[in-house]
Scaffold this active site. Structure first.
Site, PDB file in Angstrom:
ATOM      1  N   HIS A 165       0.850  -1.188   0.000  1.00 28.85           N
ATOM      2  CA  HIS A 165       0.000   0.000   0.000  1.00 28.85           C
ATOM      3  C   HIS A 165       0.890   1.245   0.000  1.00 28.85           C
ATOM      4  O   HIS A 165       2.025   1.214   0.498  1.00 28.85           O
ATOM      5  CB  HIS A 165      -0.879   0.024   1.240  1.00 28.85           C
ATOM      6  CG  HIS A 165      -1.974  -0.991   1.236  1.00 28.85           C
ATOM      7  ND1 HIS A 165      -3.137  -0.797   1.923  1.00 28.85           N
ATOM      8  CD2 HIS A 165      -2.083  -2.202   0.638  1.00 28.85           C
ATOM      9  CE1 HIS A 165      -3.930  -1.839   1.760  1.00 28.85           C
ATOM     10  NE2 HIS A 165      -3.305  -2.717   0.984  1.00 28.85           N
ATOM     11  N   GLU A 175       0.918   3.935   1.781  1.00 31.68           N
ATOM     12  CA  GLU A 175       1.388   4.393   3.082  1.00 31.68           C
ATOM     13  C   GLU A 175       2.546   3.553   3.596  1.00 31.68           C
ATOM     14  O   GLU A 175       3.533   4.099   4.096  1.00 31.68           O
ATOM     15  CB  GLU A 175       0.251   4.333   4.119  1.00 31.68           C
ATOM     16  CG  GLU A 175      -0.962   5.147   3.761  1.00 31.68           C
ATOM     17  CD  GLU A 175      -2.037   4.351   3.036  1.00 31.68           C
ATOM     18  OE1 GLU A 175      -3.225   4.595   3.290  1.00 31.68           O
ATOM     19  OE2 GLU A 175      -1.684   3.482   2.206  1.00 31.68           O
ATOM     20  N   CYS A 186      -2.520   0.100   7.345  1.00 31.78           N
ATOM     21  CA  CYS A 186      -1.740   1.327   7.175  1.00 31.78           C
ATOM     22  C   CYS A 186      -1.878   2.258   8.373  1.00 31.78           C
ATOM     23  O   CYS A 186      -0.917   2.921   8.766  1.00 31.78           O
ATOM     24  CB  CYS A 186      -2.153   2.018   5.886  1.00 31.78           C
ATOM     25  SG  CYS A 186      -1.740   1.034   4.428  1.00 31.78           S
TER      26      CYS A 186
END
Length: 153
Positions: A47, A49, A80
Site C-alpha cells: 500500500h 502508506e 496502514c
C-alpha cells in the site's frame, strides 16, 4: 497533498488503485514516497502508506518517524493506520474518506485508539474532492455498463 496525488497518478497508470502517500519531516521536506503497488508487485502489503513509511525510515536511518507527517490521498486502512501508529508519526493528513475500509475516523479509528501507546493527530479532508475524483475516475473505467465491477482490483 499534491505530491501524494502525483504518486497516486503513478499507481493508476500502472493499473493499481490510485492511492499515493508522502512522508514529510518536521521541516516539511519529503523523506518518503509511495504509491499502491499491490498489482505490480503481487504484494498485499504494498500500500502507498506502507511504502512511503518504509522509504522514510530508510532515509532517516531509523524506524521511529517522530516529527513526521504522513500525507495520503485516501484514508488509511487498518494495516496502514497501524503502521502509522507503530512508526510514531506525529500526524496523518488524508484526502478522501474511505467509508468501506477506513481506519482513521470513518469505519474504524485505529489511529486515535486510546488503548494504543501512540495517537497521531488526524487532519482530514485536504483536497478531498480532488482525491475522491481520482479514485472515482479510476473505478469508472473498471465497471461494466451496468455499474458492476468488471475486473481485478
Amino acid at each position: 497533498m499534491r505530491e501524494a496525488l502525483a504518486e497516486a497518478a503513478l499507481a493508476g497508470r500502472a493499473g493499481d488503485v490510485p492511492v499515493g502517500a508522502v512522508v514529510l519531516d518536521d521541516a516539511g521536506a519529503v523523506v518518503g514516497r509511495g504509491h499502491n503497488r499491490r498489482e505490480a508487485d503481487g504484494d498485499p502489503t504494498a500500500h502507498a502508506e506502507v511504502l512511503a513509511l518504509r522509504a522514510a525510515a530508510v532515509a532517516r536511518g531509523e524506524w521511529r518517524l517522530t516529527g513526521c507527517t504522513l500525507v495520503v490521498t485516501l484514508e488509511p486502512c487498518t494495516m496502514c493506520a497501524g503502521a502509522a501508529v507503530l512508526a510514531r508519526v506525529d500526524r496523518v493528513v488524508l484526502g478522501a474518506w474511505d467509508d468501506r475500509a477506513g481506519a482513521a475516523g470513518s469505519l474504524w479509528d485505529v489511529v486515535r485508539d486510546r488503548r494504543l501507546n501512540h495517537r497521531p493527530e488526524v487532519v482530514p479532508g485536504v483536497l478531498a474532492e480532488t482525491c475522491a475524483g481520482v479514485l472515482d475516475a479510476f473505478f469508472a473505467t473498471r465497471r461494466d455498463p451496468d455499474g458492476h465491477r468488471a475486473g481485478p482490483v
